[in-house]
Write an enzyme that holds these catalytic residues in place. Structure first.
Site, short mmCIF file in Angstrom:
data_model
loop_
_atom_site.label_atom_id
_atom_site.label_comp_id
_atom_site.label_asym_id
_atom_site.label_seq_id
_atom_site.Cartn_x
_atom_site.Cartn_y
_atom_site.Cartn_z
N HIS A 1 1.08 5.32 -2.16
CA HIS A 1 0.59 6.75 -3.23
C HIS A 1 1.94 7.23 -3.69
O HIS A 1 2.20 7.46 -3.95
CB HIS A 1 0.05 7.29 -2.52
CG HIS A 1 -1.37 7.23 -1.56
ND1 HIS A 1 -2.60 7.34 -2.15
CD2 HIS A 1 -1.49 6.14 -0.84
CE1 HIS A 1 -3.28 6.24 -0.80
NE2 HIS A 1 -2.92 6.44 -0.27
N TRP B 1 0.65 13.72 3.44
CA TRP B 1 0.18 13.10 4.61
C TRP B 1 0.50 12.81 5.58
O TRP B 1 0.41 12.35 6.80
CB TRP B 1 -1.25 12.17 3.70
CG TRP B 1 -2.22 12.37 3.10
CD1 TRP B 1 -3.18 12.47 3.88
CD2 TRP B 1 -2.16 12.39 2.04
NE1 TRP B 1 -4.35 12.74 2.97
CE2 TRP B 1 -3.46 12.70 1.73
CE3 TRP B 1 -1.37 12.45 0.56
CZ2 TRP B 1 -3.48 12.54 0.28
CZ3 TRP B 1 -1.59 12.72 -0.21
CH2 TRP B 1 -2.76 12.41 -0.98
N GLU C 1 -11.13 4.85 7.01
CA GLU C 1 -9.80 5.92 7.63
C GLU C 1 -10.09 7.45 8.51
O GLU C 1 -9.54 8.45 8.27
CB GLU C 1 -8.94 6.15 6.52
CG GLU C 1 -7.92 6.34 6.84
CD GLU C 1 -6.77 6.87 5.77
OE1 GLU C 1 -7.03 6.94 4.85
OE2 GLU C 1 -4.87 6.94 5.76
N GLN D 1 -9.52 9.61 -5.01
CA GLN D 1 -9.14 10.25 -3.84
C GLN D 1 -10.56 10.95 -3.25
O GLN D 1 -10.65 11.30 -1.78
CB GLN D 1 -7.79 11.00 -3.75
CG GLN D 1 -7.51 11.26 -3.23
CD GLN D 1 -7.07 11.15 -1.72
OE1 GLN D 1 -6.24 10.92 -1.24
NE2 GLN D 1 -7.67 10.68 -0.26
N HIS E 1 0.50 -0.62 0.30
CA HIS E 1 0.01 0.55 -0.03
C HIS E 1 0.99 1.65 -0.12
O HIS E 1 1.33 1.82 1.00
CB HIS E 1 -1.02 0.09 1.62
CG HIS E 1 -1.99 1.01 1.23
ND1 HIS E 1 -3.59 0.74 1.17
CD2 HIS E 1 -1.76 2.30 1.04
CE1 HIS E 1 -4.15 1.90 1.27
NE2 HIS E 1 -2.62 2.82 1.26
N ASP F 1 2.18 3.38 2.94
CA ASP F 1 1.56 4.26 2.41
C ASP F 1 1.69 5.43 1.87
O ASP F 1 1.42 5.55 0.71
CB ASP F 1 0.86 4.33 3.45
CG ASP F 1 -1.29 4.93 3.09
OD1 ASP F 1 -1.68 5.23 1.89
OD2 ASP F 1 -1.67 5.24 4.17
N HIS G 1 -9.51 1.97 0.44
CA HIS G 1 -9.57 2.84 1.99
C HIS G 1 -10.67 2.61 2.90
O HIS G 1 -11.60 3.49 2.04
CB HIS G 1 -8.87 4.20 1.05
CG HIS G 1 -7.66 5.25 0.86
ND1 HIS G 1 -7.29 3.97 -0.39
CD2 HIS G 1 -6.23 4.93 1.67
CE1 HIS G 1 -6.17 3.78 -0.72
NE2 HIS G 1 -5.62 4.89 0.79
#
Ligand code: 17E
Ligand code: FE2
Length: 413
Positions: A59, A315, A213, A152, A57, A309, A210
């Site tokens: 991005h 983030w 979260e 997203q 996982h 992630d 996702h």
């Protein structure tokens, strides 16, 4: 090429592993330690040899963009999404490809050879997705890359969200994503899950959502995803990522939920460093950990693994590609430093992750499988984590892909 003096997880003794070009040709028990012979013998020095680490996982469209154009000052998921929406306006094909490749190099340096990346498809031109489809080909010699069509900004809540998801799958995404907790209403969240499960069933794609979260204990999309997977008998092809709201569910609800989760057969990914950073942000003290119930999922016999992630994105500001760092942090955060957990903790970044990615016989130290493997710096799982060890050699398609020389320490007296 042969690897000698290898220790294998779950099997006593030492082994010689014979590689025949792209496949593992033989795994032969060794009665004693042997000295290297042929020029291409690699000496594992009685340490572990494991299949490659997996990044289940990440991005890759967003990595290495932190602070562009602004930093996430609140540290929340939602400000991260806002900051990314700003950065997204300036992304180009070449920008996406360059950052993704730079990040993949960082992953390769830490022994990762299988990667699942989420790619934001809430953008009318699908620029990032088209770039990532090219990256997947460009990096085949380094990693096997799975691409998730990740909405997203929502499927139901974003203009033409359904059409963009459908187009992303037609262009070549491998996995259908979702973000039900971000949709405007609960009804939209549920509708998004039905839509994406239909799309996956129709296209034969895997699913990775996702899911929940958020620290909001009312966020209960996991039960909807699990039930959709159970009814369609797609569980092993479906993954619930994050599920951090489960850390805030009360035990009465969770005991009922676990019954469904087990019957569904779905997989779980936790990103513990990301979640400990992004969650708990609306709490004072006592403050929640904001991670899912990793130990409980594992002990219930379900499949759970760890992912990074983010690497330096809106983030999360840190990260260097080292999944062992995530393992160490995750074991702390999830109360998994017990003896039994430490004995088999590498499962969380190898076998369990490979199962999440449905790698099947493309993964594992078995005769006939691809000649992809790592020489580690320690003889067992526990010592690997305790010593903050490394992948020292990464072999892919029967050839050395990465070699790491650990730092040397010189002490007086
Ligand atoms: N997007 C999202 O919704 N959640 C995350 N943890 C990241 C991106 C990194
Ligand atoms: Fe994510």
């Amino acid at each position: 090429m042969n690897v000698i003096n290898a220790r294998l997880r779950g099997r006593p003794g030492l082994f010689r592993i014979e590689l025949n070009g792209a496949a593992i040709a033989a795994i032969v028990p060794q009665p004693d330690v042997v000295a290297p012979g042929a020029a291409d013998d690699l000496d594992a020095a009685q340490n572990l040899v494991v299949p490659p680490f997996v990044e289940p996982h990440i991005h890759l469209d967003a990595t290495l963009t932190a602070g562009e154009p602004e930093w996430n000052m609140s540290g929340t998921l939602f400000e991260g999404i806002e900051r990314w929406a700003q950065r997204k306006e300036t992304t180009t094909h070449d920008d996406i490809k360059a950052r993704a490749k730079k990040t993949i190099d960082m992953l390769v340096d830490h022994g990762i050879q299988h990667v699942r990346t989420h790619v934001d498809v809430t953008e009318p031109g699908l620029v990032a997705l088209k770039a990532m489809v090219e990256v997947r080909e460009d990096v085949r010699h380094l990693v096997d890359l799975q691409i998730v069509a990740f909405p997203q900004e929502g499927i139901e809540s974003y203009p033409n969200g359904r059409a963009l998801m459908t187009e992303a799958i037609a262009i070549g995404a491998d996995v259908v994503g979702g973000i039900p907790h971000f949709e405007n209403t609960r009804e939209q969240g549920v509708a998004s899950l039905k839509f994406l499960m239909d799309l996956a069933e129709r296209s034969g794609c895997l699913v990775d959502v996702h899911c929940d979260e958020t620290d909001d204990p009312q966020s209960r999309f996991l039960e909807v995803l699990a039930e959709e997977a159970r009814v369609r008998q797609m569980g092993p092809r479906v993954t619930a990522s994050h599920t951090v709201a489960m850390g805030s569910y009360d035990n009465a609800y969770c005991s009922k939920l676990f019954r469904l989760l087990k019957r569904s057969g779905i997989n779980f990914v936790s990103c513990p460093t990301e979640s400990i950073h992004l969650q708990g942000r609306f709490d004072n003290y006592p403050k929640r950990r904001g991670v899912t119930r990793v130990a409980e999922i594992d002990r219930a016999g379900m499949n759970v693994c760890f992912g990074q992630d983010s690497i330096v994105d809106p983030w999360y500001p840190l990260g260097n590609g080292n999944i062992l760092r995530i393992l160490e942090a995750g074991l702390h955060i999830c109360h998994m430093l017990g003896y039994e957990d430490l004995q088999r903790c590498l499962d969380l970044i190898t076998e369990n992750s490979a199962r999440t990615l449905n790698l099947g016989e493309r993964y594992g130290i078995e005769v006939g499988r691809p000649a992809n493997l790592l020489l580690l710096s320690a003889p067992d799982d526990y010592e690997m984590v305790r010593s903050q060890g490394h992948a020292l050699v990464s072999i892919r398609h029967g050839e050395v892909l990465m070699r790491r020389t650990p730092a040397q320490v010189h002490r007086r007296g």
